[in-house]
Design an enzyme around this catalytic site. Structure first.
Site, PDB file in Angstrom:
ATOM      1  N   HIS A   1       2.190  50.221  53.034  1.00  0.00           N
ATOM      2  CA  HIS A   1       3.592  49.960  53.388  1.00  0.00           C
ATOM      3  C   HIS A   1       4.417  51.202  53.091  1.00  0.00           C
ATOM      4  O   HIS A   1       4.188  51.889  52.100  1.00  0.00           O
ATOM      5  CB  HIS A   1       4.153  48.751  52.637  1.00  0.00           C
ATOM      6  CG  HIS A   1       3.950  48.809  51.150  1.00  0.00           C
ATOM      7  ND1 HIS A   1       2.755  48.495  50.550  1.00  0.00           N
ATOM      8  CD2 HIS A   1       4.798  49.156  50.155  1.00  0.00           C
ATOM      9  CE1 HIS A   1       2.869  48.637  49.241  1.00  0.00           C
ATOM     10  NE2 HIS A   1       4.096  49.049  48.969  1.00  0.00           N
ATOM     11  N   MET A   2       5.375  51.455  53.936  1.00  0.00           N
ATOM     12  CA  MET A   2       6.293  52.569  53.731  1.00  0.00           C
ATOM     13  C   MET A   2       7.660  52.009  53.347  1.00  0.00           C
ATOM     14  O   MET A   2       8.239  51.200  54.069  1.00  0.00           O
ATOM     15  CB  MET A   2       6.408  53.413  54.994  1.00  0.00           C
ATOM     16  CG  MET A   2       7.228  54.676  54.778  1.00  0.00           C
ATOM     17  SD  MET A   2       7.048  55.800  56.178  1.00  0.00           S
ATOM     18  CE  MET A   2       8.155  55.015  57.332  1.00  0.00           C
TER      19      MET A   2
HETATM   20  P1  DGP Z   1       4.704  49.193  45.877  1.00  0.00           P
HETATM   21  O1  DGP Z   1       3.374  48.515  46.170  1.00  0.00           O
HETATM   22  O2  DGP Z   1       4.854  49.548  44.425  1.00  0.00           O
HETATM   23  O3  DGP Z   1       4.964  50.374  46.745  1.00  0.00           O
HETATM   24  O4  DGP Z   1       5.862  48.144  46.178  1.00  0.00           O
HETATM   25  C1  DGP Z   1       5.668  46.870  46.700  1.00  0.00           C
HETATM   26  C2  DGP Z   1       7.019  46.329  47.093  1.00  0.00           C
HETATM   27  O5  DGP Z   1       6.809  45.100  47.761  1.00  0.00           O
HETATM   28  C3  DGP Z   1       7.967  46.027  45.927  1.00  0.00           C
HETATM   29  O6  DGP Z   1       9.100  46.887  46.027  1.00  0.00           O
HETATM   30  C4  DGP Z   1       8.359  44.589  46.098  1.00  0.00           C
HETATM   31  C5  DGP Z   1       7.875  44.239  47.494  1.00  0.00           C
HETATM   32  N1  DGP Z   1       7.362  42.888  47.602  1.00  0.00           N
HETATM   33  C6  DGP Z   1       6.365  42.328  46.876  1.00  0.00           C
HETATM   34  N2  DGP Z   1       6.147  41.059  47.250  1.00  0.00           N
HETATM   35  C7  DGP Z   1       7.037  40.819  48.271  1.00  0.00           C
HETATM   36  C8  DGP Z   1       7.294  39.681  49.080  1.00  0.00           C
HETATM   37  O7  DGP Z   1       6.680  38.617  48.962  1.00  0.00           O
HETATM   38  N3  DGP Z   1       8.290  39.802  50.015  1.00  0.00           N
HETATM   39  C9  DGP Z   1       8.995  40.975  50.181  1.00  0.00           C
HETATM   40  N4  DGP Z   1       9.948  40.977  51.113  1.00  0.00           N
HETATM   41  N5  DGP Z   1       8.759  42.069  49.424  1.00  0.00           N
HETATM   42  C10 DGP Z   1       7.792  41.981  48.489  1.00  0.00           C
END
Ligand code: DGP
Length: 120
Positions: A102-103
């Protein structure tokens, strides 16, 4: 297209978990981050399940290219008109929390700190 039944972002792509959608096409899906770290903070993901950038290759070049190609257009649409950061955290050292590429697109309106995504 590869998908993972246990992956939270695959579930978002499939619509099994609700999200605040920013964009969708045949290759990528964009949605607001659930824990925004700036006024504009959304994620762009490939629809295909790819765990990390280590696992990505030329087979993913179309989706990965689209993630970059769409970032500016979607950032403006979301209100980040004066600049933003595009960040792909990778692996343990990169503080990757969700193992589906993811970006992050993180934007102002005020200038961001030097390491906005660093976590302690
Ligand atoms: P990272 O793997 O550290 O690059 O960040 C993951 C990001 O994903 C974090 O900022 C929070 C987001 N995130 C995690 N679970 C969910 C979810 O269920 N829904 C959404 N919209 N974002 C999520």
């Amino acid at each position: 297209m590869k998908t993972d039944s246990n992956c939270i972002f695959c579930k978002i792509v499939r619509g099994e978990i609700p999200s605040n959608k920013v964009h969708e096409d045949e290759d990528v899906f964009a949605f607001h981050d659930v824990r925004p770290q700036a006024p504009v903070h959304f994620l762009i993901v490939p629809k295909e399940h790819v765990a990390t950038l280590y696992d990505a290759g030329m087979a993913q070049h179309r989706a990965l290219g689209k993630m970059l190609a769409l970032a500016g257009e979607l950032a403006i649409k979301e209100g980040a008109t004066q600049g933003f950061r595009a960040i792909i955290n990778t692996g343990r050292v990169g503080h990757q929390e969700v193992y589906h590429v993811h970006m992050h697109v993180v934007g102002g309106p005020e200038p961001l700190g030097p390491m906005i995504m660093k976590r302690t």
